[in-house]
Write a protein that holds these residues in place. Structure first.
Motif, mmCIF file in Angstrom:
data_model
loop_
_atom_site.group_PDB
_atom_site.id
_atom_site.type_symbol
_atom_site.label_atom_id
_atom_site.label_comp_id
_atom_site.label_asym_id
_atom_site.label_seq_id
_atom_site.Cartn_x
_atom_site.Cartn_y
_atom_site.Cartn_z
ATOM 1 N N CYS A 144 -5.187 9.659 1.144
ATOM 2 C CA CYS A 144 -5.542 8.725 0.536
ATOM 3 C C CYS A 144 -4.662 7.374 0.219
ATOM 4 O O CYS A 144 -3.363 7.745 0.553
ATOM 5 C CB CYS A 144 -5.916 9.064 -0.795
ATOM 6 S SG CYS A 144 -7.252 10.402 -0.932
ATOM 7 N N THR A 145 -5.062 6.131 0.416
ATOM 8 C CA THR A 145 -4.409 5.117 0.401
ATOM 9 C C THR A 145 -4.511 4.168 -0.841
ATOM 10 O O THR A 145 -5.791 4.065 -1.069
ATOM 11 C CB THR A 145 -4.392 3.977 1.430
ATOM 12 O OG1 THR A 145 -4.210 4.961 2.616
ATOM 13 C CG2 THR A 145 -3.453 3.122 1.624
ATOM 14 N N THR A 178 0.471 5.503 0.804
ATOM 15 C CA THR A 178 -0.419 6.571 1.449
ATOM 16 C C THR A 178 0.037 8.039 0.976
ATOM 17 O O THR A 178 1.288 8.172 1.305
ATOM 18 C CB THR A 178 -0.693 6.596 2.755
ATOM 19 O OG1 THR A 178 -1.171 5.158 3.092
ATOM 20 C CG2 THR A 178 -1.775 7.533 3.452
ATOM 21 N N GLY A 187 -7.475 -1.531 -4.505
ATOM 22 C CA GLY A 187 -8.516 -0.578 -4.054
ATOM 23 C C GLY A 187 -7.794 0.904 -3.574
ATOM 24 O O GLY A 187 -6.790 1.096 -3.548
ATOM 25 N N THR A 188 -8.643 1.712 -3.395
ATOM 26 C CA THR A 188 -8.318 3.258 -2.947
ATOM 27 C C THR A 188 -9.124 3.345 -1.824
ATOM 28 O O THR A 188 -10.587 3.230 -1.924
ATOM 29 C CB THR A 188 -8.156 4.117 -4.090
ATOM 30 O OG1 THR A 188 -9.553 4.303 -4.544
ATOM 31 C CG2 THR A 188 -7.105 3.901 -5.202
ATOM 32 N N SER A 189 -8.872 4.282 -0.679
ATOM 33 C CA SER A 189 -9.703 4.960 0.190
ATOM 34 C C SER A 189 -9.033 5.951 0.687
ATOM 35 O O SER A 189 -7.959 6.602 0.562
ATOM 36 C CB SER A 189 -9.716 3.824 1.350
ATOM 37 O OG SER A 189 -8.596 3.660 1.977
ATOM 38 N N CYS A 190 -9.990 6.960 1.065
ATOM 39 C CA CYS A 190 -9.396 8.298 1.691
ATOM 40 C C CYS A 190 -10.111 8.704 2.855
ATOM 41 O O CYS A 190 -11.304 8.265 3.087
ATOM 42 C CB CYS A 190 -9.978 9.379 0.600
ATOM 43 S SG CYS A 190 -9.101 9.048 -1.174
ATOM 44 N N SER A 192 0.881 -1.361 -0.066
ATOM 45 C CA SER A 192 -0.086 -0.124 -0.198
ATOM 46 C C SER A 192 0.807 1.449 -0.041
ATOM 47 O O SER A 192 1.990 1.027 0.571
ATOM 48 C CB SER A 192 -0.884 0.079 1.156
ATOM 49 O OG SER A 192 -0.253 0.184 2.512
ATOM 50 N N THR A 204 -5.424 10.979 -4.218
ATOM 51 C CA THR A 204 -5.398 9.525 -4.976
ATOM 52 C C THR A 204 -4.661 9.353 -5.917
ATOM 53 O O THR A 204 -3.854 8.487 -5.895
ATOM 54 C CB THR A 204 -6.977 9.512 -5.120
ATOM 55 O OG1 THR A 204 -7.816 9.620 -4.098
ATOM 56 C CG2 THR A 204 -7.340 8.001 -5.848
ATOM 57 N N GLU A 210 -8.771 15.886 -3.019
ATOM 58 C CA GLU A 210 -8.988 14.312 -2.714
ATOM 59 C C GLU A 210 -8.437 13.643 -3.995
ATOM 60 O O GLU A 210 -7.881 12.502 -3.833
ATOM 61 C CB GLU A 210 -10.384 13.973 -2.531
ATOM 62 C CG GLU A 210 -10.585 12.377 -2.227
ATOM 63 C CD GLU A 210 -11.986 12.125 -1.777
ATOM 64 O OE1 GLU A 210 -12.186 10.869 -1.558
ATOM 65 O OE2 GLU A 210 -12.809 12.805 -1.614
#
Length: 74
Positions: free
Chosen positions: A69-70, A26, A51-54, A24, A36, A32
């Protein structure tokens, strides 16, 4: 004893050959989409993004928002 050591060494070598390791990255930015894209740019070439997440983070008393964001890969 030598047989046990040889078997343990063989198991370690065989267990790591051909295995793709997950990872991963970050990154943080005031936007945002920028955060990303920065995280996605850290994915090693040839790896599949899973996947991505914030998360949003309020900064200081002014109510400004930063995004962390990761991107994950395997």
């Amino acid at each position: 004893m030598k047989v046990v050591l040889s078997l343990a060494t063989a198991a370690m070598v065989l267990g790591t050959c051909g295995v793709t390791f997950a990872g991963s990255a970050t990154q943080e930015a005031m936007d945002e989409e920028v955060a990303t894209n920065r995280a996605l740019s850290k994915v090693p070439q040839g790896q599949k993004v899973t996947g991505t997440s914030c998360i949003s983070i309020e900064i200081g008393m002014g109510g400004e928002t930063s995004y962390r964001c990761t991107a994950t890969w395997e």
